[in-house]
Design a protein around this motif. Structure first.
Motif, mmCIF file in Angstrom:
data_model
loop_
_atom_site.group_PDB
_atom_site.id
_atom_site.type_symbol
_atom_site.label_atom_id
_atom_site.label_comp_id
_atom_site.label_asym_id
_atom_site.label_seq_id
_atom_site.Cartn_x
_atom_site.Cartn_y
_atom_site.Cartn_z
ATOM 1 N N GLY A 56 41.950 41.176 12.200
ATOM 2 C CA GLY A 56 42.457 41.523 13.525
ATOM 3 C C GLY A 56 42.539 40.319 14.441
ATOM 4 O O GLY A 56 43.535 40.134 15.157
ATOM 5 N N ILE B 261 46.682 47.597 14.257
ATOM 6 C CA ILE B 261 45.431 47.428 13.503
ATOM 7 C C ILE B 261 44.479 48.600 13.722
ATOM 8 O O ILE B 261 43.340 48.557 13.257
ATOM 9 N N ASN C 122 42.853 49.694 16.415
ATOM 10 C CA ASN C 122 41.658 49.232 17.113
ATOM 11 C C ASN C 122 41.233 50.272 18.152
ATOM 12 O O ASN C 122 41.889 50.447 19.174
ATOM 13 N N HIS D 38 37.286 42.558 17.029
ATOM 14 C CA HIS D 38 38.191 43.520 16.392
ATOM 15 C C HIS D 38 37.521 44.223 15.206
ATOM 16 O O HIS D 38 38.196 44.725 14.317
ATOM 17 N N SER E 272 38.438 47.811 13.999
ATOM 18 C CA SER E 272 39.824 48.033 13.578
ATOM 19 C C SER E 272 39.894 48.380 12.089
ATOM 20 O O SER E 272 38.890 48.323 11.376
#
Length: 273
Positions: free
Chosen positions: A66, A143, A145, A167, A170
């Protein structure tokens, strides 16, 4: 109020350095992963994400992929490095919980350059323009998230610029690999809670721009950066190379069918404004 704008973004080829952790500075008691500020042998401070934390190696994989996708699209992201934790490190640590975490994290961990003096993004104080808001919302839909909400924005203001961090929440498809193809084509319903959604008015324009930038070569190069040792113990019979292929195919499928999550985000935005 500080006003943060999105400038023209350029693609960067990701290259990760490796450092050795030499000093444990202080824990950052946020969430269940217990990240920490550490010093490395290059003299810099980093926020270390431990492989032995409760969220495990999958959080490191998601954070790396990410974060580097964000950097490749031109967002400000602290430098990500591989941080080696030697088996002798932390033996003198008096806190038993931290000592157990250090012992469980021997080997290659993930770390982000520590932005000293950075402050958490607050929507009431800092205004992000519509273009940059749309770009960030698009990335997080790609992604999947779930961790960019008003309660936990995972964005910092540093040197009057907006920086994206953390991230690790994600790519949650990798907690259930069996139906990754179906999950790749799902809308991202959690976008309704995104802190920047009210200002994401340029999603169609960003969609065309980012789809052109995220080529299969770029996506595969980023996924290829994930170490083999992070791709073990997933409970499935597959080699690290096969698991990388799934990550890349998941992302490329979402990119190719991005109208699904763009439409979801636009509908969620209409319900807010």
């Amino acid at each position: 109020m500080t006003f943060i704008t999105g400038e023209e973004m350029t693609i960067q080829t990701p290259v990760l350095r490796s450092v050795n952790v030499v000093r444990y500075v202080t824990p950052l008691r946020e969430g269940g992963s217990l990240p920490a500020i550490v010093e490395a042998d290059d003299g810099f401070l980093y926020v270390l994400k431990f492989r032995g934390a409760g969220q495990g190696l999958k959080a490191l994989v998601a954070d790396l992929i990410g974060g580097e996708l964000a950097r490749a699209l031109g967002f400000k992201v602290p430098e990500i490095v591989f941080a080696n934790l030697d088996s002798s490190f932390g033996r003198t640590e008096p806190d038993e919980e931290i000592q157990d975490l250090l012992r469980a994290s021997e080997g290659t961990n993930l770390a982000l350059h520590y932005l000293s003096g950075a402050i958490t993004y607050e929507p009431a104080v800092m205004r992000v323009d519509d273009r940059l808001s749309s770009q960030i919302v698009w990335l997080d839909c790609l992604i999947t998230n779930v961790d960019r909400t008003p309660r936990n924005t995972n964005m910092l203001s540093w040197n009057r610029e907006l920086w994206l961090i953390d991230h690790g929440a994600s790519l949650y498809f990798h907690h259930s690999w069996d139906n990754w193809e179906e999950q790749a084509r799902r809308p991202f319903v959690q976008v309704k809670d995104h802190v920047l959604l009210p200002w994401a008015s340029q999603l169609p324009e960003v969609d065309a721009e980012f789809k052109a930038k995220l080529t299969p070569e770029l996506v595969n190069n980023i996924v290829a950066m994930v170490p083999d040792e992070w791709l073990t113990g997933y409970g499935i019979d597959a080699s690290p190379a096969e698991r990388r292929e799934v990550y890349a195919n998941f992302l490329l499928t979402r990119i190719n069918s991005s109208e699904i999550f763009v439409n979801e985000a636009q509908n969620a935005r209409k319900a807010l404004i």
